[in-house]
Design a protein around this motif. Structure first.
Motif, PDB file in Angstrom:
ATOM      1  N   MET A  56     -12.543  77.483 123.157  1.00 54.27           N
ATOM      2  CA  MET A  56     -13.589  78.508 123.183  1.00 54.27           C
ATOM      3  C   MET A  56     -13.395  79.514 124.320  1.00 54.27           C
ATOM      4  O   MET A  56     -14.209  80.410 124.511  1.00 54.27           O
ATOM      5  CB  MET A  56     -14.968  77.853 123.294  1.00 54.27           C
ATOM      6  N   GLY A  57     -12.330  79.316 125.116  1.00 60.43           N
ATOM      7  CA  GLY A  57     -12.018  80.277 126.155  1.00 60.43           C
ATOM      8  C   GLY A  57     -12.506  79.928 127.546  1.00 60.43           C
ATOM      9  O   GLY A  57     -12.381  80.736 128.474  1.00 60.43           O
ATOM     10  N   THR A 129      -5.577  69.863 129.163  1.00 59.48           N
ATOM     11  CA  THR A 129      -6.534  69.962 128.055  1.00 59.48           C
ATOM     12  C   THR A 129      -7.245  71.311 128.002  1.00 59.48           C
ATOM     13  O   THR A 129      -7.210  72.004 126.984  1.00 59.48           O
ATOM     14  CB  THR A 129      -7.578  68.835 128.144  1.00 59.48           C
ATOM     15  N   LEU A 130      -7.888  71.682 129.109  1.00 56.81           N
ATOM     16  CA  LEU A 130      -8.692  72.903 129.104  1.00 56.81           C
ATOM     17  C   LEU A 130      -7.838  74.164 129.044  1.00 56.81           C
ATOM     18  O   LEU A 130      -8.129  75.090 128.272  1.00 56.81           O
ATOM     19  CB  LEU A 130      -9.569  72.931 130.363  1.00 56.81           C
ATOM     20  N   LEU A 131      -6.766  74.210 129.833  1.00 53.45           N
ATOM     21  CA  LEU A 131      -5.954  75.431 129.916  1.00 53.45           C
ATOM     22  C   LEU A 131      -4.843  75.468 128.870  1.00 53.45           C
ATOM     23  O   LEU A 131      -4.830  76.335 127.999  1.00 53.45           O
ATOM     24  CB  LEU A 131      -5.372  75.572 131.322  1.00 53.45           C
ATOM     25  N   ASN A 135      -5.234  77.235 125.325  1.00 53.24           N
ATOM     26  CA  ASN A 135      -4.437  78.434 125.026  1.00 53.24           C
ATOM     27  C   ASN A 135      -3.632  78.267 123.739  1.00 53.24           C
ATOM     28  O   ASN A 135      -3.508  79.210 122.938  1.00 53.24           O
ATOM     29  CB  ASN A 135      -3.500  78.741 126.190  1.00 53.24           C
ATOM     30  N   LEU A 136      -3.069  77.080 123.548  1.00 47.96           N
ATOM     31  CA  LEU A 136      -2.305  76.832 122.323  1.00 47.96           C
ATOM     32  C   LEU A 136      -3.202  76.892 121.094  1.00 47.96           C
ATOM     33  O   LEU A 136      -2.808  77.415 120.044  1.00 47.96           O
ATOM     34  CB  LEU A 136      -1.626  75.460 122.405  1.00 47.96           C
ATOM     35  N   LYS A 144      -7.620  77.345 114.591  1.00 50.80           N
ATOM     36  CA  LYS A 144      -7.596  76.711 115.916  1.00 50.80           C
ATOM     37  C   LYS A 144      -8.355  75.392 115.957  1.00 50.80           C
ATOM     38  O   LYS A 144      -7.991  74.489 116.702  1.00 50.80           O
ATOM     39  CB  LYS A 144      -8.120  77.667 116.983  1.00 50.80           C
ATOM     40  N   TRP A 145      -9.410  75.263 115.131  1.00 50.85           N
ATOM     41  CA  TRP A 145     -10.169  74.011 115.163  1.00 50.85           C
ATOM     42  C   TRP A 145      -9.426  72.887 114.464  1.00 50.85           C
ATOM     43  O   TRP A 145      -9.677  71.711 114.738  1.00 50.85           O
ATOM     44  CB  TRP A 145     -11.564  74.214 114.575  1.00 50.85           C
TER      45      TRP A 145
END
Length: 200
Positions: A56-57, A129-131, A135-136, A144-145
């Motif tokens: 989600m950014g 995980t977050l970054l 991003n991937l 993306k989901w």
């Protein structure tokens, strides 16, 4: 759709192995048969939350607060070194104490605190995980989901697999010599992770 999910599964499986502090903690809890199932669920949910936030950014938002990242990093380094030192001390006791310590059930609050710390105080967790995964995931746009679902599936397979496999061999690992060297190996992993974190 299938390609995105497969990519998430592969990338998630590749990165999750690198979070050594989580893995060694889960192996120890599985060997002791102490709340391993709950910690498997905790680690899976943590991955799911962080990867989803990344998609989600939120990873980009976090990069705007380097001071927060720095505080988290050094808190994680200090905590991991503290655990490593205690593991070394435990490995140097005599056989009776080594085995007694290994078999002694620690409080659930303490175990939960350690589980949360090796996850949420570990900058590698955020980076992976977050970054990175976030991003991937964003590169797959509409799919993306599906990428996120694949990544979460890899977490489920890994943590459930590690805990289940370890528990199967637990009855063969009730010797002082095993726990002595397990503690030393555990300390080495935690020490290595702390050094890696400090160098980030």
């Amino acid at each position: 759709m299938i390609a995105a999910a497969t990519s998430g599964l592969v990338m998630g499986g590749t990165l999750i192995i690198a979070v050594g502090a989580q893995n060694t903690f889960l192996i120890e809890q599985s060997l002791k048969r102490q709340w391993a199932g709950l910690f498997v669920l905790l680690f899976i949910l943590s991955d799911a939350i962080s990867i989803s936030l990344g998609a989600m950014g939120f990873g980009l938002l976090m990069q705007q607060y380097p001071t927060l990242i720095s505080i988290t990093k050094w808190a994680g380094v200090a905590f991991l070194l503290w655990i490593a030192i205690n593991k070394i001390k435990a490995s140097m006791a005599d056989d009776t104490i080594v085995l007694a310590t290994a078999q002694k059930a620690q409080s659930f609050k303490k175990a939960l605190f350690i589980a949360l710390a090796v996850t949420w105080l570990n900058p590698h967790f955020y980076l992976d995980t977050l970054l990175l995964m976030g991003n991937l995931a964003s590169q797959w746009q509409q799919d993306k989901w599906w990428f996120v679902a694949g990544a979460i599936t890899s977490s489920v397979l890994w943590f459930v697999g590690v805990s289940t496999l370890t528990a199967r061999f637990a009855k063969h690992m009730q010797r002082p010599l095993f726990w002595r060297w397990f503690n030393r190996a555990n300390a080495a992993v935690l020490g290595l992770v702390s050094i890696q974190l400090a160098s980030l």
